[in-house]
Scaffold this motif. Structure first.
Motif, PDB file in Angstrom:
ATOM      1  N   MET A 193      42.314  79.452 112.491  1.00 45.08           N
ATOM      2  CA  MET A 193      42.088  78.371 112.217  1.00 45.08           C
ATOM      3  C   MET A 193      43.158  77.348 111.371  1.00 45.08           C
ATOM      4  SD  MET A 193      40.102  75.681 112.991  1.00 45.08           S
ATOM      5  CE  MET A 193      39.059  76.444 113.981  1.00 45.08           C
ATOM      6  N   LEU A 194      43.631  78.174 110.467  1.00 46.67           N
ATOM      7  CA  LEU A 194      44.609  77.421 109.652  1.00 46.67           C
ATOM      8  C   LEU A 194      45.612  76.880 110.344  1.00 46.67           C
ATOM      9  CD1 LEU A 194      44.551  79.948 106.598  1.00 46.67           C
ATOM     10  CD2 LEU A 194      43.141  77.850 106.882  1.00 46.67           C
ATOM     11  N   PRO A 195      46.439  77.580 111.278  1.00 46.12           N
ATOM     12  CA  PRO A 195      47.486  76.727 111.907  1.00 46.12           C
ATOM     13  C   PRO A 195      47.204  75.553 112.786  1.00 46.12           C
ATOM     14  CG  PRO A 195      47.771  79.024 112.163  1.00 46.12           C
ATOM     15  CD  PRO A 195      46.159  78.972 111.638  1.00 46.12           C
ATOM     16  N   TRP A 196      45.945  75.515 113.428  1.00 42.60           N
ATOM     17  CA  TRP A 196      45.322  74.167 114.045  1.00 42.60           C
ATOM     18  C   TRP A 196      45.442  73.297 113.143  1.00 42.60           C
ATOM     19  CZ3 TRP A 196      41.490  70.826 113.944  1.00 42.60           C
ATOM     20  CH2 TRP A 196      41.304  69.873 115.393  1.00 42.60           C
ATOM     21  N   TRP A 197      44.866  73.467 112.003  1.00 46.65           N
ATOM     22  CA  TRP A 197      44.719  72.398 110.996  1.00 46.65           C
ATOM     23  C   TRP A 197      45.888  71.719 110.440  1.00 46.65           C
ATOM     24  CZ3 TRP A 197      40.901  69.054 110.000  1.00 46.65           C
ATOM     25  CH2 TRP A 197      39.723  69.270 110.256  1.00 46.65           C
ATOM     26  N   VAL A 198      46.875  72.838 110.277  1.00 44.92           N
ATOM     27  CA  VAL A 198      48.205  72.326 109.678  1.00 44.92           C
ATOM     28  C   VAL A 198      49.024  71.729 110.655  1.00 44.92           C
ATOM     29  CG1 VAL A 198      50.262  73.170 108.888  1.00 44.92           C
ATOM     30  CG2 VAL A 198      48.512  74.295 108.019  1.00 44.92           C
ATOM     31  N   ALA A 199      48.713  71.867 112.064  1.00 41.44           N
ATOM     32  CA  ALA A 199      49.663  71.258 112.792  1.00 41.44           C
ATOM     33  C   ALA A 199      49.149  70.076 113.440  1.00 41.44           C
ATOM     34  CB  ALA A 199      49.526  72.258 114.238  1.00 41.44           C
ATOM     35  N   THR A 200      47.860  69.942 113.153  1.00 43.30           N
ATOM     36  CA  THR A 200      47.152  68.647 113.415  1.00 43.30           C
ATOM     37  C   THR A 200      47.335  67.692 112.187  1.00 43.30           C
ATOM     38  OG1 THR A 200      45.117  69.689 114.556  1.00 43.30           O
ATOM     39  CG2 THR A 200      44.928  67.414 113.837  1.00 43.30           C
ATOM     40  N   SER A 201      47.481  68.267 111.078  1.00 40.93           N
ATOM     41  CA  SER A 201      47.593  67.168 109.710  1.00 40.93           C
ATOM     42  C   SER A 201      49.168  66.822 109.825  1.00 40.93           C
ATOM     43  CB  SER A 201      47.344  67.961 108.516  1.00 40.93           C
ATOM     44  OG  SER A 201      45.979  68.583 108.552  1.00 40.93           O
ATOM     45  N   ILE A 202      50.049  67.690 110.314  1.00 41.77           N
ATOM     46  CA  ILE A 202      51.526  67.349 110.183  1.00 41.77           C
ATOM     47  C   ILE A 202      51.679  66.196 111.480  1.00 41.77           C
ATOM     48  CG2 ILE A 202      53.762  67.936 110.821  1.00 41.77           C
ATOM     49  CD1 ILE A 202      53.172  70.475 109.465  1.00 41.77           C
ATOM     50  N   ARG A 203      50.988  66.314 112.432  1.00 46.67           N
ATOM     51  CA  ARG A 203      51.121  65.480 113.579  1.00 46.67           C
ATOM     52  C   ARG A 203      50.459  63.948 113.065  1.00 46.67           C
ATOM     53  NH1 ARG A 203      48.169  61.694 115.354  1.00 46.67           N
ATOM     54  NH2 ARG A 203      47.364  61.445 117.389  1.00 46.67           N
ATOM     55  N   PHE A 204      49.531  64.086 112.232  1.00 46.16           N
ATOM     56  CA  PHE A 204      48.781  62.680 111.839  1.00 46.16           C
ATOM     57  C   PHE A 204      49.748  61.901 111.035  1.00 46.16           C
ATOM     58  CE2 PHE A 204      44.852  63.654 113.773  1.00 46.16           C
ATOM     59  CZ  PHE A 204      44.496  62.518 114.365  1.00 46.16           C
ATOM     60  N   ASP A 205      50.637  62.633 110.229  1.00 45.09           N
ATOM     61  CA  ASP A 205      51.713  61.958 109.459  1.00 45.09           C
ATOM     62  C   ASP A 205      52.618  61.212 110.080  1.00 45.09           C
ATOM     63  OD1 ASP A 205      52.822  61.803 106.779  1.00 45.09           O
ATOM     64  OD2 ASP A 205      54.430  63.090 107.491  1.00 45.09           O
ATOM     65  N   LEU A 206      52.789  61.400 111.418  1.00 48.25           N
ATOM     66  CA  LEU A 206      53.864  60.574 112.174  1.00 48.25           C
ATOM     67  C   LEU A 206      53.048  59.061 112.177  1.00 48.25           C
ATOM     68  CD1 LEU A 206      54.568  62.976 115.034  1.00 48.25           C
ATOM     69  CD2 LEU A 206      55.869  62.444 113.087  1.00 48.25           C
ATOM     70  N   ASP A 207      51.858  59.071 112.008  1.00 47.01           N
ATOM     71  CA  ASP A 207      51.050  57.798 112.238  1.00 47.01           C
ATOM     72  C   ASP A 207      51.074  57.058 110.732  1.00 47.01           C
ATOM     73  OD1 ASP A 207      50.790  58.207 114.924  1.00 47.01           O
ATOM     74  OD2 ASP A 207      48.799  58.634 114.819  1.00 47.01           O
ATOM     75  N   GLY A 208      51.493  57.826 109.668  1.00 49.86           N
ATOM     76  CA  GLY A 208      51.115  57.170 108.270  1.00 49.86           C
ATOM     77  C   GLY A 208      50.155  57.559 107.561  1.00 49.86           C
ATOM     78  N   MET A 209      49.462  58.412 108.191  1.00 47.58           N
ATOM     79  CA  MET A 209      48.226  59.137 107.434  1.00 47.58           C
ATOM     80  C   MET A 209      48.913  60.063 106.440  1.00 47.58           C
ATOM     81  SD  MET A 209      45.518  59.273 110.472  1.00 47.58           S
ATOM     82  CE  MET A 209      44.795  57.786 111.624  1.00 47.58           C
ATOM     83  N   GLN A 210      47.881  60.669 105.760  1.00 48.59           N
ATOM     84  CA  GLN A 210      48.004  61.545 104.582  1.00 48.59           C
ATOM     85  C   GLN A 210      47.760  63.088 105.095  1.00 48.59           C
ATOM     86  OE1 GLN A 210      49.605  63.605 102.263  1.00 48.59           O
ATOM     87  NE2 GLN A 210      49.963  61.309 101.775  1.00 48.59           N
TER      88      GLN A 210
END
Length: 423
Positions: free
Chosen positions: A208-225
């Motif tokens: 489960m961890l890689p999905w959350w990490v990849a999703t979190s990095i993806r949202f960094d592109l939108d200025g999210m944390q």
């Protein structure tokens, strides 16, 4: 429950109780006879056989790779097909003779060769460059092998391929959440539940961890944390694990305990990551996008609710403190932007309290991994406050000193209250 360590401890306890006259020798013999036989472990011969098989497989692959361009296409495919057939046949023979470890290894090798066959067919016939689709096909084949053979290694291959698949999809389409991976993960979780295997539970939890990490990095592109999204994921994993472990089923308890362990360590890692990286990112972020999407916030809140629900079922005070730890880590997220003009002292305090709650939770529930995760989180948060955050070193030292004094006062109060509770 009836693993080797438990049996050794039980044998020592029975011998001691029998010597002290607590139980009769007949009762001790009855307890031993009631225990199921231990499953055969991995002895030296099995280890040497595994190493030998891996060396032979590596030699075969090296030979084929050295003459790859000289081998005809049809022969290449036949070699890989023969590799899967031989691996399956050997696995069936090992399983029939009771050598479950070697049978699992053969099934794993067959799943790996299947992935090599997918890559070969794509290379030979110049199929589309959909590497993510190839990873999905490989994952499906490995999962099918795991379901048919009960191989933990094949399940690991399938989960690794699925993780590569979701990371590639997130990279190819960063503006779309890759929810199909969650369906695959739930299937793997159902398999781990049906097998009642702790190894499979560890594989599912780590996947489960890689999905959350990849999703979190993806949202960094939108200025999210990203750190806040990781905190929401850790909260959901921790709370869901506690809730599943509260079920009366032993299978659910085994799966849930493993998930909660990974959630606790993830929560500690996120708390440290927030202190070490988040201040500069928030302080200099100019976008107007909120730091967390609404669905992620709901996941974090669900983690707190599930932890509290688990505490209500089990009546364990430690799980209440675990819910407090989750909530305090989540509360630090909205506090941080408010303190953008200066040091976010309240966020630091919330994270320190969260890790302290995690340690005390593990002590009350006698869960060692939770205690270790809490101590690691405390060390990471203190290290982040001391070294990673820009600002006045004097103010940081004063904050840490004040936090230490409060902790000592709290410990003194607990020390006086606990004997009264005992009486």
């Amino acid at each position: 429950m009836f693993d080797k360590a438990y049996r050794q401890r039980l044998e020592a306890d029975l011998a001691q109780w029998e010597a002290e006259g607590v139980i009769a020798p007949a009762a001790s013999a009855s307890i031993r006879n009631a225990l199921p036989p231990l499953s055969p472990g991995i002895n030296i011969a099995v280890i040497v056989a595994i190493v030998g098989g891996l060396l032979i497989a590596a030699a075969f692959l090296a030979f084929v790779a050295a003459h790859w361009t000289e081998i005809a296409r049809l022969l290449r495919f036949a070699i890989l097909l023969a590799g899967m057939i031989v691996a399956g046949g050997l696995g069936a023979w090992f399983a029939a003779t009771g050598r479950s470890v070697l049978a699992d290894l053969c099934a794993s090798i067959g799943a790996i060769v299947f992935g090599a066959g997918i890559a070969l067919v794509g290379q030979m016939y110049h199929l589309g460059d959909d590497f993510a689709g190839g990873m999905l096909l490989w994952s499906i084949g490995a999962f099918a092998t795991a379901l048919l053979t009960g191989s933990r290694g094949a399940l690991a291959v399938g989960l690794v391929a699925a993780c590569f698949w979701t990371c590639m999809r997130v990279y190819d389409a960063p503006d779309v959440l890759h929810f199909p991976f969650l369906v695959v993960w739930l299937i793997a979780a159902a398999v781990a539940f049906a097998w009642n295997s702790r190894v499979a539970a560890h594989l599912v939890a780590s996947a489960m961890l890689p999905w959350w990490v990849a999703t979190s990095i993806r949202f960094d592109l939108d200025g999210m944390q990203p750190s806040f999204l990781l905190a929401d994921g850790a909260a959901l994993l921790f709370g869901a694990g506690l809730a599943i472990a509260a079920a009366p089923s032993p299978r659910a308890q085994r799966l849930g305990s493993v998930l909660s362990i990974y959630g606790a360590f993830s929560l500690a890692a996120v708390a440290s990551l927030e202190v070490m990286t988040i201040d500069d990112i928030i302080r200099f972020r100019t976008g107007t996008v909120p730091a967390q999407p609404h669905w992620a916030i709901l996941c974090g809140v669900a983690g707190v609710v599930l932890a509290l629900a688990s505490a209500g079922v089990t009546r364990r005070a430690g799980e209440i403190l675990a819910a407090c730890a989750i909530g305090l880590v989540l509360v630090a997220a909205p506090i941080w932007p408010v303190s953008a003009a200066g040091e976010p002292w309240f966020a630091y305090a919330a994270l320190l309290c969260a890790m302290l709650c995690l340690v005390v939770s593990g002590v009350l529930d006698d869960v060692s991994p939770r205690i270790v995760a809490g101590w690691l989180g405390i060390a990471g948060v203190i290290a982040g406050i001391t070294w990673a955050v820009k600002g006045s070193l004097l103010r940081r030292s004063a904050f840490l000193a004040a936090a230490g004094v409060i902790a000592v006062v709290f410990a003194t109060a607990l020390n006086r209250m606990l004997p009264r509770a005992g009486r």
